[in-house]
Write a protein that holds these residues in place. Structure first.
Motif, mmCIF file in Angstrom:
data_model
loop_
_atom_site.group_PDB
_atom_site.id
_atom_site.type_symbol
_atom_site.label_atom_id
_atom_site.label_comp_id
_atom_site.label_asym_id
_atom_site.label_seq_id
_atom_site.Cartn_x
_atom_site.Cartn_y
_atom_site.Cartn_z
ATOM 1 N N GLY A 38 0.904 -1.222 0.067
ATOM 2 C CA GLY A 38 -0.093 0.071 0.126
ATOM 3 C C GLY A 38 0.749 1.321 -0.087
ATOM 4 O O GLY A 38 0.341 2.274 0.327
ATOM 5 N N VAL A 39 2.116 1.243 -0.559
ATOM 6 C CA VAL A 39 3.056 2.490 -0.315
ATOM 7 C C VAL A 39 3.323 2.600 -1.793
ATOM 8 O O VAL A 39 3.870 1.834 -2.422
ATOM 9 C CB VAL A 39 4.269 2.096 0.391
ATOM 10 C CG1 VAL A 39 5.293 3.358 0.349
ATOM 11 C CG2 VAL A 39 3.945 1.753 1.763
ATOM 12 N N THR A 40 3.112 4.078 -2.153
ATOM 13 C CA THR A 40 3.242 4.669 -3.484
ATOM 14 C C THR A 40 4.504 5.217 -3.473
ATOM 15 O O THR A 40 4.651 6.255 -2.648
ATOM 16 C CB THR A 40 1.887 5.189 -3.828
ATOM 17 O OG1 THR A 40 0.965 4.554 -4.013
ATOM 18 C CG2 THR A 40 2.154 5.827 -5.357
ATOM 19 N N LEU A 41 5.318 5.196 -4.560
ATOM 20 C CA LEU A 41 6.608 5.907 -4.834
ATOM 21 C C LEU A 41 6.217 6.864 -5.840
ATOM 22 O O LEU A 41 5.904 6.576 -7.011
ATOM 23 C CB LEU A 41 7.737 4.853 -4.954
ATOM 24 C CG LEU A 41 7.941 4.247 -3.993
ATOM 25 C CD1 LEU A 41 9.186 3.265 -4.361
ATOM 26 C CD2 LEU A 41 8.144 4.656 -2.651
ATOM 27 N N GLU A 42 6.912 8.127 -5.837
ATOM 28 C CA GLU A 42 6.788 9.141 -6.746
ATOM 29 C C GLU A 42 8.230 9.646 -7.021
ATOM 30 O O GLU A 42 8.763 10.286 -6.066
ATOM 31 C CB GLU A 42 5.667 10.268 -6.458
ATOM 32 C CG GLU A 42 4.320 9.875 -6.239
ATOM 33 C CD GLU A 42 3.310 11.058 -6.132
ATOM 34 O OE1 GLU A 42 3.714 12.221 -6.364
ATOM 35 O OE2 GLU A 42 2.275 10.787 -5.676
ATOM 36 N N ASP A 43 8.865 9.532 -8.100
ATOM 37 C CA ASP A 43 10.035 9.960 -8.230
ATOM 38 C C ASP A 43 10.020 11.573 -8.911
ATOM 39 O O ASP A 43 9.171 11.854 -9.733
ATOM 40 C CB ASP A 43 10.877 9.206 -9.362
ATOM 41 C CG ASP A 43 11.042 7.773 -8.829
ATOM 42 O OD1 ASP A 43 11.456 7.586 -7.696
ATOM 43 O OD2 ASP A 43 10.783 6.749 -9.669
ATOM 44 N N GLY A 44 10.851 12.403 -8.255
ATOM 45 C CA GLY A 44 10.800 13.786 -8.697
ATOM 46 C C GLY A 44 12.217 14.373 -8.693
ATOM 47 O O GLY A 44 13.280 13.495 -8.495
ATOM 48 N N ALA A 45 12.336 15.548 -9.259
ATOM 49 C CA ALA A 45 13.913 16.025 -9.274
ATOM 50 C C ALA A 45 14.408 16.221 -7.858
ATOM 51 O O ALA A 45 15.792 16.165 -7.802
ATOM 52 C CB ALA A 45 13.783 17.583 -9.744
ATOM 53 N N ASP A 46 13.798 16.324 -6.774
ATOM 54 C CA ASP A 46 14.381 16.353 -5.693
ATOM 55 C C ASP A 46 14.390 15.074 -4.755
ATOM 56 O O ASP A 46 14.479 15.023 -3.655
ATOM 57 C CB ASP A 46 13.606 17.350 -4.595
ATOM 58 C CG ASP A 46 12.120 17.009 -4.499
ATOM 59 O OD1 ASP A 46 11.559 16.179 -5.375
ATOM 60 O OD2 ASP A 46 11.457 17.654 -3.560
ATOM 61 N N GLY A 47 14.302 13.920 -5.556
ATOM 62 C CA GLY A 47 14.166 12.679 -4.912
ATOM 63 C C GLY A 47 12.760 11.851 -4.910
ATOM 64 O O GLY A 47 12.255 12.265 -5.780
ATOM 65 N N THR A 48 12.870 11.046 -4.261
ATOM 66 C CA THR A 48 11.695 9.881 -4.098
ATOM 67 C C THR A 48 10.790 10.385 -3.083
ATOM 68 O O THR A 48 11.511 10.264 -1.863
ATOM 69 C CB THR A 48 12.030 8.399 -4.360
ATOM 70 O OG1 THR A 48 12.831 8.181 -5.393
ATOM 71 C CG2 THR A 48 10.812 7.700 -4.235
ATOM 72 N N ARG A 49 9.448 10.437 -3.184
ATOM 73 C CA ARG A 49 8.711 10.516 -2.038
ATOM 74 C C ARG A 49 7.814 9.259 -1.842
ATOM 75 O O ARG A 49 7.499 8.684 -2.974
ATOM 76 C CB ARG A 49 7.580 11.754 -2.291
ATOM 77 C CG ARG A 49 8.530 13.154 -2.314
ATOM 78 C CD ARG A 49 7.821 14.388 -2.344
ATOM 79 N NE ARG A 49 8.363 15.539 -2.495
ATOM 80 C CZ ARG A 49 8.013 16.729 -1.854
ATOM 81 N NH1 ARG A 49 6.846 16.707 -1.290
ATOM 82 N NH2 ARG A 49 8.789 17.734 -2.010
ATOM 83 N N TRP A 50 7.301 9.098 -0.664
ATOM 84 C CA TRP A 50 6.203 8.061 -0.777
ATOM 85 C C TRP A 50 5.079 8.266 0.079
ATOM 86 O O TRP A 50 5.014 9.371 0.835
ATOM 87 C CB TRP A 50 7.058 6.932 0.036
ATOM 88 C CG TRP A 50 7.317 7.072 1.493
ATOM 89 C CD1 TRP A 50 8.569 7.742 1.954
ATOM 90 C CD2 TRP A 50 6.739 6.780 2.714
ATOM 91 N NE1 TRP A 50 8.520 7.899 3.343
ATOM 92 C CE2 TRP A 50 7.389 7.432 3.745
ATOM 93 C CE3 TRP A 50 5.225 6.290 2.813
ATOM 94 C CZ2 TRP A 50 6.853 7.303 5.155
ATOM 95 C CZ3 TRP A 50 4.723 6.038 4.273
ATOM 96 C CH2 TRP A 50 5.702 6.529 5.456
ATOM 97 N N SER A 51 3.873 7.566 0.048
ATOM 98 C CA SER A 51 2.888 7.927 0.512
ATOM 99 C C SER A 51 1.995 6.485 0.614
ATOM 100 O O SER A 51 2.279 5.582 0.031
ATOM 101 C CB SER A 51 1.756 8.938 -0.390
ATOM 102 O OG SER A 51 1.630 8.499 -1.581
ATOM 103 N N ILE A 52 1.045 6.615 1.599
ATOM 104 C CA ILE A 52 0.303 5.368 1.705
ATOM 105 C C ILE A 52 -1.022 5.588 1.014
ATOM 106 O O ILE A 52 -1.707 6.551 1.093
ATOM 107 C CB ILE A 52 -0.043 5.079 3.230
ATOM 108 C CG1 ILE A 52 1.411 5.030 3.768
ATOM 109 C CG2 ILE A 52 -0.930 3.976 3.423
ATOM 110 C CD1 ILE A 52 1.203 4.757 5.339
#
Length: 465
Positions: A448-462
């Motif tokens: 249930g953890v979603t990753l989002e890659d961006g210019a400032d790194g990888t963010r995660w959310s549930i």
């Protein structure tokens, strides 16, 4: 009733008889921080957390020492596979363990020494063994314990002869006997210089077994009450600890307590089977209080088979407590003194009989619901108070997890675990190992953890939040 615990050395139930009346000194073998914590690590830490909580409920002042092995062959090998030096790798994994323990309500130990912080004490202990004729230096700067010099070797596990070949991590050219084990390992040319310390016999690092003997003596004295650890540590680790400590003149532990192991759907966890259950898997699949209940429900000495439905059963057990509290609140049930029933106390005093104690807890829940149905609010109040008392001792009272444990603490623990996996994924992408990077993303997505890659790194959310 006096607390009795099963002592591995005597293979019998023994009454707790503290060295210092009213106080209990307990040493528990903590993690070797080479890789992420799994269900077995959580179960072991929880076993001694339950014992510590019950001792404190019984009025003892408990000093709990749980070490961190942060220098070891396995750590050096694991660090070789990544971008960081061994000490950074060890610290990062240590944080994972701390977060996982906190997430399931394991109380912090009184002290949590790292092996690298007690090198001087280890060198002193080794020198005592050499001076006493129980250890000898080798040409490469290593030092070995001379098993033949200590006739009682094998007394913990009641083994003798060829069954006691415990020196598999040593260079056979340097040992007098294949039974001898390393107290100090001379530095090898291929190992980092930072992983060695100066010693009278030559630069090197401690053997695994001497670490715990030195730290236990440093923090608890030469004689203390309880030594704990997983069943898999009895031999050679604990056998070697007992031999080297007693050979040095220390009485060491009065009681040796071992918790059972964890299997998954009837099979031993292994990399080859791909059935390892990590702390991150559990915390992503259920509430932390549910995970704690699931791991605590079996007797600490029994092997725990973790099956697909284990968390579902634990969730229902926690929900029964929550429903009773909700019904009592709606019915206007008043407060009553929180008292642990005698049957619960007797079960816990009898070798920490948590399964029997939980049976008393759930019988009290049933009687509480019956009292509410009958309008007997006085009986209901006593039942609810007893449920809180019992669940509180076990650390599974859902009403106390609703605020800090269910909120910030769980998030912090999960953040540490997910952060570690993101680092692994980032490293895999840096190496262009796309299969490994995708595997991490898929594993997190399944939890249930979603990753989002961006210019400032990888963010995660549930769940996209």
């Amino acid at each position: 009733m006096t607390l009795r615990l099963y002592d591995t050395r005597s293979q019998s139930l023994q009454e707790l008889d503290p060295v210092d009346p009213g106080r209990v000194g307990m040493y528990v073998c903590g993690p070797t921080v080479q890789s992420s914590p799994h269900i077995g690590h959580l179960r072991s830490a929880l076993s001694y957390d339950l014992l510590r909580r019950w001792l404190e409920h019984r009025g003892y002042a408990v000093t709990l020492i749980r070490n961190v092995t942060d220098i070891d062959d396995k750590i050096l090998r694991a660090a070789d596979q990544g971008p960081d030096p061994w000490w950074a790798h060890a610290y990062r994994v240590e944080l994972e363990f701390s977060a996982a323990y906190a997430a399931i309500g394991v109380l912090p130990p009184t002290n949590e020494p790292r092996a690298t912080g007690s090198i001087g004490a280890m060198i002193d202990l080794i020198q005592r063994l050499i001076d006493g004729g129980h250890a000898y230096p080798a040409d490469d700067g290593s030092v070995y314990f001379d098993v033949a010099s200590w006739p009682s070797y094998g007394s913990l596990t009641r083994q003798s002869g060829d069954a006691l070949l415990s020196g598999e991590d040593a260079d056979p050219r340097d040992r007098r006997s294949p039974r001898d084990f390393a107290l100090w390992k001379g530095r090898k040319p291929e190992e980092p210089e930072s992983a060695s310390w100066p010693a009278p016999w030559g630069a090197g690092r401690p053997g695994w077994h001497i670490e715990c003997s030195a730290m236990a003596e440093r923090y608890l004295g030469q004689e203390f009450d309880i030594h704990g650890g997983g069943l898999d540590l009895r031999f050679p680790h604990h056998e070697n600890e007992l031999a080297q400590s007693t050979a040095s003149g220390a009485p060491f532990a009065r009681l040796w307590v071992h918790n059972g192991l964890v299997t998954v759907n009837g099979q031993k966890m292994s990399k080859s089977l791909g059935n390892s259950v990590f702390a991150s898997d559990l915390l992503g699949a259920a509430r932390p209080v549910v995970v704690r209940y699931a791991l605590a429900a079996a007797h600490y000495r029994s092997d725990r088979d973790f099956q697909d439905g284990s968390l579902v059963e634990a969730e229902e057990a926690i929900a029964r407590m929550e429903r009773l509290v909700e019904r009592a609140t709606a019915a206007g049930v008043g407060g009553a003194a929180a008292v642990v029933p005698d049957a619960f106390a007797a079960a816990m005093d009898d070798d920490l009989g948590v399964p029997e104690a939980l049976a008393v807890l759930h019988d009290t829940i049933r009687r509480g619901n019956q009292a509410i149905d009958a309008g007997d609010l006085g009986t209901a109040a006593h039942a609810v108070a007893s449920v809180h008392a019992m669940a509180g001792v076990l650390g599974v009272d859902p009403t106390t997890w609703a605020d800090d444990a269910g909120g910030d603490r769980t998030h912090d623990a999960l953040a540490a675990l997910v952060g570690r996996l993101i680092e692994e994924r980032t490293d895999a992408r840096r190496r262009r190992d796309w299969a490994a990077a995708d595997r991490v993303r898929d594993d997190l997505a399944a939890a249930g953890v979603t990753l989002e890659d961006g210019a400032d790194g990888t963010r995660w959310s549930i769940d996209g939040r």
